[in-house]
Scaffold this motif. Structure first.
Motif, PDB file in Angstrom:
ATOM      1  N   ALA A  48       5.739  -6.417   6.230  1.00 43.71           N
ATOM      2  CA  ALA A  48       6.817  -5.641   6.852  1.00 43.71           C
ATOM      3  C   ALA A  48       7.392  -4.632   5.861  1.00 43.71           C
ATOM      4  N   GLY A  49       7.570  -5.059   4.608  1.00 42.09           N
ATOM      5  CA  GLY A  49       8.044  -4.134   3.584  1.00 42.09           C
ATOM      6  C   GLY A  49       7.059  -3.011   3.341  1.00 42.09           C
ATOM      7  N   CYS A  50       5.763  -3.352   3.340  1.00 38.87           N
ATOM      8  CA  CYS A  50       4.727  -2.334   3.155  1.00 38.87           C
ATOM      9  C   CYS A  50       4.787  -1.312   4.298  1.00 38.87           C
ATOM     10  N   THR A  51       5.008  -1.783   5.504  1.00 44.31           N
ATOM     11  CA  THR A  51       5.110  -0.889   6.654  1.00 44.31           C
ATOM     12  C   THR A  51       6.273   0.078   6.480  1.00 44.31           C
ATOM     13  N   ALA A  52       7.410  -0.443   6.020  1.00 46.87           N
ATOM     14  CA  ALA A  52       8.558   0.434   5.758  1.00 46.87           C
ATOM     15  C   ALA A  52       8.231   1.444   4.663  1.00 46.87           C
ATOM     16  N   GLY A  53       7.502   1.008   3.646  1.00 46.46           N
ATOM     17  CA  GLY A  53       7.098   1.918   2.583  1.00 46.46           C
ATOM     18  C   GLY A  53       6.192   3.029   3.092  1.00 46.46           C
ATOM     19  N   PHE A  54       5.273   2.681   3.994  1.00 52.00           N
ATOM     20  CA  PHE A  54       4.393   3.698   4.560  1.00 52.00           C
ATOM     21  C   PHE A  54       5.184   4.707   5.391  1.00 52.00           C
ATOM     22  N   ALA A  55       6.209   4.232   6.096  1.00 51.06           N
ATOM     23  CA  ALA A  55       6.997   5.131   6.939  1.00 51.06           C
ATOM     24  C   ALA A  55       7.896   6.041   6.114  1.00 51.06           C
ATOM     25  N   LEU A  56       8.521   5.507   5.069  1.00 51.43           N
ATOM     26  CA  LEU A  56       9.558   6.240   4.350  1.00 51.43           C
ATOM     27  C   LEU A  56       9.109   6.807   3.004  1.00 51.43           C
ATOM     28  N   LEU A  57       8.105   6.201   2.374  1.00 52.75           N
ATOM     29  CA  LEU A  57       7.720   6.593   1.020  1.00 52.75           C
ATOM     30  C   LEU A  57       6.394   7.346   0.953  1.00 52.75           C
ATOM     31  N   LEU A  58       5.446   6.998   1.810  1.00 54.80           N
ATOM     32  CA  LEU A  58       4.154   7.684   1.765  1.00 54.80           C
ATOM     33  C   LEU A  58       4.261   9.188   2.014  1.00 54.80           C
ATOM     34  N   PRO A  59       5.138   9.651   2.935  1.00 53.70           N
ATOM     35  CA  PRO A  59       5.270  11.107   3.095  1.00 53.70           C
ATOM     36  C   PRO A  59       5.736  11.835   1.837  1.00 53.70           C
ATOM     37  N   LEU A  60       6.284  11.093   0.867  1.00 54.48           N
ATOM     38  CA  LEU A  60       6.720  11.729  -0.370  1.00 54.48           C
ATOM     39  C   LEU A  60       5.555  12.321  -1.158  1.00 54.48           C
ATOM     40  N   THR A  61       4.313  11.904  -0.852  1.00 58.82           N
ATOM     41  CA  THR A  61       3.173  12.504  -1.539  1.00 58.82           C
ATOM     42  C   THR A  61       3.018  13.980  -1.174  1.00 58.82           C
TER      43      THR A  61
ATOM     44  N   VAL B  45       1.768   7.833   9.398  1.00 57.41           N
ATOM     45  CA  VAL B  45       1.703   7.407  10.799  1.00 57.41           C
ATOM     46  C   VAL B  45       0.610   6.356  10.978  1.00 57.41           C
ATOM     47  N   TYR B  46      -0.559   6.640  10.420  1.00 56.72           N
ATOM     48  CA  TYR B  46      -1.674   5.716  10.556  1.00 56.72           C
ATOM     49  C   TYR B  46      -1.334   4.338   9.990  1.00 56.72           C
ATOM     50  N   LEU B  47      -0.807   4.298   8.779  1.00 56.24           N
ATOM     51  CA  LEU B  47      -0.609   3.023   8.110  1.00 56.24           C
ATOM     52  C   LEU B  47       0.599   2.254   8.629  1.00 56.24           C
ATOM     53  N   VAL B  48       1.599   2.950   9.164  1.00 60.12           N
ATOM     54  CA  VAL B  48       2.730   2.231   9.760  1.00 60.12           C
ATOM     55  C   VAL B  48       2.246   1.375  10.923  1.00 60.12           C
ATOM     56  N   VAL B  49       1.465   1.964  11.803  1.00 56.42           N
ATOM     57  CA  VAL B  49       0.936   1.187  12.922  1.00 56.42           C
ATOM     58  C   VAL B  49      -0.055   0.140  12.428  1.00 56.42           C
ATOM     59  N   TYR B  50      -0.881   0.530  11.487  1.00 55.78           N
ATOM     60  CA  TYR B  50      -1.904  -0.365  10.925  1.00 55.78           C
ATOM     61  C   TYR B  50      -1.268  -1.640  10.382  1.00 55.78           C
ATOM     62  N   PHE B  51      -0.232  -1.486   9.561  1.00 48.78           N
ATOM     63  CA  PHE B  51       0.380  -2.664   8.951  1.00 48.78           C
ATOM     64  C   PHE B  51       1.334  -3.385   9.899  1.00 48.78           C
ATOM     65  N   THR B  52       1.901  -2.688  10.868  1.00 45.50           N
ATOM     66  CA  THR B  52       2.732  -3.373  11.855  1.00 45.50           C
ATOM     67  C   THR B  52       1.898  -4.361  12.653  1.00 45.50           C
ATOM     68  N   VAL B  53       0.748  -3.903  13.120  1.00 42.94           N
ATOM     69  CA  VAL B  53      -0.134  -4.799  13.864  1.00 42.94           C
ATOM     70  C   VAL B  53      -0.700  -5.870  12.939  1.00 42.94           C
TER      71      VAL B  53
END
Length: 382
Positions: free
Chosen positions: A54-67, A337-345
């Motif tokens: 769940a934390g990883c999913t939040a990181g993908f949503a909020l932190l990955l776009p920082l790249t 977007v891809y990884l948020v759904v990926y890790f949520t599921v």
């Protein structure tokens, strides 16, 4: 156009990705030990892997776009430092509430693994993006596979708390290397960070290929987590009653996935991701079918895990290459977007593992994972 990585940069990103993502899995072989130490039911401690995902999913949503906004060296170093802090908090947790909160933070910081993959693909030479992503994916697969072995062995040798502190020190060493070796320049400005976050959901509507990548990837990651969490719990209980180190040894079966990833990158660059993904998912389904026959024969279990892991890791590397190629300049947002759904599921698969195992037993749990993989293979051909 993005500047190429310096010499050894892709290898460093692979190491960063592997050591970071390992923290989502290293505690799994020791879950029963942690539950006994904290004097709480296993069902409560069984939520630790779910909290990490769940934390990883939040990181993908909020932190990955920082790249898409920050220099790679500063971004990667900051997240690895945060990971070290979260692991230290987990190591000193007096009870399950603090442990779960720490793993939420650790999972978010471990999303640096996806940033590493994105940086490698974006900064690869023309026509070599699949290879760059696959090299980092190899590092991630090694981290995921060896994390259970290392976590189990370190727990037996030092205790689970000191094991977490070892991983915290590794994260700090990675942060120091990232500051020194990774690119220092920022990507070209494409609007503000908040505007980037608001633009994430419409990307699914805009890109049909992104929707297909999301659906297929989420299904095989659900199956992967369902199998591995249920496997650890099944092997720890009767009639197997294996200890953390013995359970962790099964992760070595997945080294086949590590071995095939460099070839996966070359095949993706040559033949395209869809062909590679289809073959990889079908291989994962074959491995899961073997596991569904039972866990009484160690070599059959090891073979099933080897083929499952190889298929899932190869499919993931090719799928991420497909997502990055949609728009390299916005690859951070697309990957988010891809990884948020990926890790949520995937988190749903992790959460469902223990209830499914308790209610229906191991064969039915493995067959549920097999059904998800076959559905993913069918969607890939659309």
């Amino acid at each position: 156009m993005s500047r190429p990585l310096p010499r050894g940069g892709t290898f460093l990103l692979a190491v960063v990705a592997g050591t970071a993502i390992a923290n989502n899995y290293a505690l799994q072989p020791a879950l029963t030990t942690v539950a006994a130490d904290l004097d709480v039911p296993l069902s409560v401690i069984g939520l630790v892997p779910t909290a990490a995902l769940a934390g990883c999913t939040a990181g993908f949503a909020l932190l990955l776009p920082l790249t898409d906004h920050l220099a790679p060296n500063r971004l990667v170093a900051a997240q690895l430092t945060a990971l070290a802090v979260a692991l230290t908090l987990a190591a000193t947790a007096p009870g399950p509430a603090v442990l779960l909160a720490a793993y939420l933070l650790a999972g978010a910081a471990a999303s640096v693994a996806a940033q590493a993959s994105n940086i490698a693909g974006r900064h690869a030479p023309p026509g070599r993006g699949g290879t760059g992503v696959a090299v980092v994916a190899a590092g991630m697969s090694a981290g995921i596979l060896l994390s259970r072995l290392a976590g189990g062995a370190l727990t037996d040798a030092l205790g689970w708390r000191r094991m977490l502190l070892v991983f915290a020190v590794i994260a700090l060493l990675g942060a120091a290397a990232a500051v020194t070796l990774l690119p220092r320049h920022r990507p070209p400005a494409r609007g503000g960070y908040l505007a980037t976050l608001r633009a994430l959901p419409p990307l699914l509507l805009k890109h049909r290929r992104l929707r297909l990548a999301v659906a297929t990837g989420a299904l095989w990651y659900l199956a992967f987590n369902l199998v591995w969490i249920a496997l650890a719990l099944a092997l720890a209980g009767p009639p197997h009653s294996l200890g953390p180190t013995a359970i962790g040894l099964y992760s070595l079966a997945g080294l086949l996935g590590f071995a095939v990833l460099p070839l996966t990158g070359r095949l993706t660059d040559r033949y395209g991701p869809r062909t590679v993904i289809t073959g990889a998912v079908l291989a994962a389904a074959a491995g899961t079918g073997l596991l569904a026959t039972g866990l009484d024969t160690p070599w059959v279990t090891a073979l099933g895990l080897a083929v499952l892991d190889a298929g899932c890791f190869a499919a993931q590397a090719a799928n991420q290459s497909r997502v990055i190629a949609l728009d390299p300049a916005r690859s951070g947002s697309l990957s988010s977007v891809y990884l948020v759904v990926y890790f949520t599921v995937g988190a749903l698969g992790a959460a469902a593992a223990a209830p499914l195992l308790d209610a229906f037993g191991w064969p039915a749990t493995a067959l549920t994972a097999l059904a998800a993989l076959l559905l993913a293979a069918g969607l890939t051909r659309r």
